[in-house]
Design a protein around this motif. Structure first.
Motif, PDB file in Angstrom:
ATOM      1  N   UNK A  77     -17.485   1.141  -3.111  1.00  0.00           N
ATOM      2  CA  UNK A  77     -17.418   0.768  -1.644  1.00  0.00           C
ATOM      3  C   UNK A  77     -15.660   1.141  -1.507  1.00  0.00           C
ATOM      4  N   UNK A  78     -14.592   0.121  -2.355  1.00  0.00           N
ATOM      5  CA  UNK A  78     -13.118   0.222  -2.533  1.00  0.00           C
ATOM      6  C   UNK A  78     -12.922   1.976  -3.278  1.00  0.00           C
ATOM      7  N   UNK A  79     -13.482   2.208  -3.737  1.00  0.00           N
ATOM      8  CA  UNK A  79     -13.421   3.591  -4.182  1.00  0.00           C
ATOM      9  C   UNK A  79     -13.435   4.421  -2.643  1.00  0.00           C
ATOM     10  N   UNK A  80     -14.462   4.035  -2.326  1.00  0.00           N
ATOM     11  CA  UNK A  80     -15.002   5.189  -1.283  1.00  0.00           C
ATOM     12  C   UNK A  80     -14.791   5.066   0.022  1.00  0.00           C
ATOM     13  N   UNK A  81     -13.625   3.778   0.718  1.00  0.00           N
ATOM     14  CA  UNK A  81     -12.951   3.823   1.666  1.00  0.00           C
ATOM     15  C   UNK A  81     -12.672   4.921   2.667  1.00  0.00           C
ATOM     16  N   UNK A  82     -12.569   4.638   3.541  1.00  0.00           N
ATOM     17  CA  UNK A  82     -11.601   5.737   4.081  1.00  0.00           C
ATOM     18  C   UNK A  82     -10.028   4.832   3.782  1.00  0.00           C
ATOM     19  N   UNK A  83      -9.155   6.117   3.704  1.00  0.00           N
ATOM     20  CA  UNK A  83      -7.528   5.774   3.442  1.00  0.00           C
ATOM     21  C   UNK A  83      -7.079   5.930   4.648  1.00  0.00           C
ATOM     22  N   UNK A  84      -6.198   4.707   5.518  1.00  0.00           N
ATOM     23  CA  UNK A  84      -5.650   4.722   6.222  1.00  0.00           C
ATOM     24  C   UNK A  84      -4.564   5.263   6.112  1.00  0.00           C
ATOM     25  N   UNK A  85      -3.643   5.749   7.114  1.00  0.00           N
ATOM     26  CA  UNK A  85      -2.171   6.713   7.168  1.00  0.00           C
ATOM     27  C   UNK A  85      -1.664   5.764   7.204  1.00  0.00           C
ATOM     28  N   UNK A  86      -0.411   5.228   6.392  1.00  0.00           N
ATOM     29  CA  UNK A  86       0.197   4.733   6.843  1.00  0.00           C
ATOM     30  C   UNK A  86       1.096   4.743   7.766  1.00  0.00           C
ATOM     31  N   UNK A  87       1.930   3.853   8.442  1.00  0.00           N
ATOM     32  CA  UNK A  87       2.080   3.688  10.075  1.00  0.00           C
ATOM     33  C   UNK A  87       4.272   3.409   9.233  1.00  0.00           C
ATOM     34  N   UNK A  88       4.660   3.201  10.379  1.00  0.00           N
ATOM     35  CA  UNK A  88       5.864   2.879  10.493  1.00  0.00           C
ATOM     36  C   UNK A  88       5.474   1.098  10.264  1.00  0.00           C
ATOM     37  N   UNK A  89       7.108   1.068   9.693  1.00  0.00           N
ATOM     38  CA  UNK A  89       7.151  -0.991   9.800  1.00  0.00           C
ATOM     39  C   UNK A  89       6.520  -1.477  10.536  1.00  0.00           C
ATOM     40  N   UNK A  90       7.144  -1.223  11.956  1.00  0.00           N
ATOM     41  CA  UNK A  90       7.049  -2.145  12.950  1.00  0.00           C
ATOM     42  C   UNK A  90       5.422  -1.859  13.578  1.00  0.00           C
ATOM     43  N   UNK A  91       3.905  -1.253  12.560  1.00  0.00           N
ATOM     44  CA  UNK A  91       2.482  -1.209  13.384  1.00  0.00           C
ATOM     45  C   UNK A  91       2.316  -2.842  13.065  1.00  0.00           C
ATOM     46  N   UNK A  92       1.450  -3.311  13.910  1.00  0.00           N
ATOM     47  CA  UNK A  92       1.077  -4.286  14.021  1.00  0.00           C
ATOM     48  C   UNK A  92      -0.256  -4.578  12.493  1.00  0.00           C
ATOM     49  N   UNK A  93      -0.771  -3.668  12.940  1.00  0.00           N
ATOM     50  CA  UNK A  93      -1.696  -4.177  11.481  1.00  0.00           C
ATOM     51  C   UNK A  93      -1.770  -3.414   9.874  1.00  0.00           C
ATOM     52  N   UNK A  94      -0.594  -3.193   9.267  1.00  0.00           N
ATOM     53  CA  UNK A  94       0.532  -3.348   8.649  1.00  0.00           C
ATOM     54  C   UNK A  94       0.576  -4.139   7.641  1.00  0.00           C
ATOM     55  N   UNK A  95       0.632  -5.453   7.784  1.00  0.00           N
ATOM     56  CA  UNK A  95       0.632  -6.908   7.345  1.00  0.00           C
ATOM     57  C   UNK A  95      -1.165  -7.865   7.066  1.00  0.00           C
ATOM     58  N   UNK A  96      -2.137  -6.555   7.745  1.00  0.00           N
ATOM     59  CA  UNK A  96      -3.511  -6.806   7.610  1.00  0.00           C
ATOM     60  C   UNK A  96      -4.337  -5.519   6.514  1.00  0.00           C
ATOM     61  N   UNK A  97      -2.924  -5.001   6.820  1.00  0.00           N
ATOM     62  CA  UNK A  97      -3.870  -3.962   5.822  1.00  0.00           C
ATOM     63  C   UNK A  97      -3.626  -4.946   4.064  1.00  0.00           C
ATOM     64  N   UNK A  98      -2.321  -4.779   4.011  1.00  0.00           N
ATOM     65  CA  UNK A  98      -1.590  -5.639   2.869  1.00  0.00           C
ATOM     66  C   UNK A  98      -1.954  -7.101   2.208  1.00  0.00           C
ATOM     67  N   UNK A  99      -3.061  -7.527   3.639  1.00  0.00           N
ATOM     68  CA  UNK A  99      -3.759  -9.030   3.184  1.00  0.00           C
ATOM     69  C   UNK A  99      -5.252  -7.962   2.572  1.00  0.00           C
ATOM     70  N   UNK A 100      -5.583  -7.612   3.528  1.00  0.00           N
ATOM     71  CA  UNK A 100      -7.423  -6.408   3.088  1.00  0.00           C
ATOM     72  C   UNK A 100      -7.077  -6.256   1.180  1.00  0.00           C
ATOM     73  N   UNK A 101      -5.922  -5.374   1.127  1.00  0.00           N
ATOM     74  CA  UNK A 101      -5.832  -5.337  -0.072  1.00  0.00           C
ATOM     75  C   UNK A 101      -5.416  -5.729  -1.375  1.00  0.00           C
ATOM     76  N   UNK A 102      -5.447  -6.911  -1.332  1.00  0.00           N
ATOM     77  CA  UNK A 102      -5.314  -8.334  -2.199  1.00  0.00           C
ATOM     78  C   UNK A 102      -6.364  -9.047  -2.187  1.00  0.00           C
ATOM     79  N   UNK A 103      -7.607  -9.012  -1.183  1.00  0.00           N
ATOM     80  CA  UNK A 103      -8.593  -9.369  -1.039  1.00  0.00           C
ATOM     81  C   UNK A 103      -9.246  -8.667  -1.846  1.00  0.00           C
ATOM     82  N   UNK A 104      -9.052  -7.230  -1.494  1.00  0.00           N
ATOM     83  CA  UNK A 104     -10.225  -6.659  -2.617  1.00  0.00           C
ATOM     84  C   UNK A 104      -9.963  -6.978  -3.836  1.00  0.00           C
ATOM     85  N   UNK A 105      -8.906  -7.085  -3.964  1.00  0.00           N
ATOM     86  CA  UNK A 105      -8.418  -7.054  -6.114  1.00  0.00           C
ATOM     87  C   UNK A 105      -9.428  -8.457  -6.548  1.00  0.00           C
TER      88      UNK A 105
END
Length: 178
Positions: A77-105
């Protein structure tokens, strides 16, 4: 004001937790030792050790199978998840994506271990069903409806029912977790 990360655990608290764990371990071990002494007094210590070995073996096999199945489902499931395009630093969801990446591990390690423990405990409780299946013999009586030996209904069918239920539940939870 002290935050949660600033507080330190007291050595007294650690000592109390360790003493409680030792106490509950000794209470559990005393029950097993009492049963061993009882069976040995009756001359059936082999029956008790067979029961313990069957439970431990079933726990180990079921835990290993469940851990591998859940880990593979999560890994896939982790290997076949959709890859999100990295946005600029001001993206509101970048912090959530970083947290989700840590939770996946963490989930890739913790969830298979948790599933393995529960599956092992569930399988160890069915040691009598497996022992009866492993030591089954033919009765010599044939069922009139299906032409099967009656021993199939006594020894084999409960084991097959356990296997179907175990693997159905395992696959369901693996798919839900993935």
């Amino acid at each position: 004001m002290a935050t949660r990360s600033d507080r330190k655990v007291s050595p007294v608290t650690i000592s109390i937790v360790i003493l409680a764990a030792i106490f509950f371990s000794l209470v559990g071990a005393s029950g097993v030792y009492t049963d061993l002494l009882w069976f040995d007094q009756l001359g059936f210590s082999g029956v008790f050790t067979t029961q313990i070995f069957a439970q431990v073996g079933l726990f180990a096999i079921a835990a290993l199978v469940a851990g591998i199945v859940v880990w593979l489902a999560l890994w896939f499931a982790i290997k076949t998840r959709p890859v999100y395009v990295r946005q600029i630093e001001g993206d509101a969801f970048s912090a959530y994506r970083a947290l989700a990446e840590q939770l996946r591990r963490v989930a890739l390690v913790f969830l298979p271990i948790l599933a393995a423990l529960f599956a092992g405990l569930a399988a160890a409780a069915q040691w009598q069903t497996v022992a009866v299946f492993a030591n089954s013999t033919k009765t010599g009586d044939v069922d009139a409806q299906f032409g099967l030996d009656v021993s199939f209904y006594l020894f084999d069918l409960p084991f097959y029912t356990f296997l179907v239920g175990f693997f159905s539940t395992l696959i369901f939870f693996a798919l839900v977790l993935a």
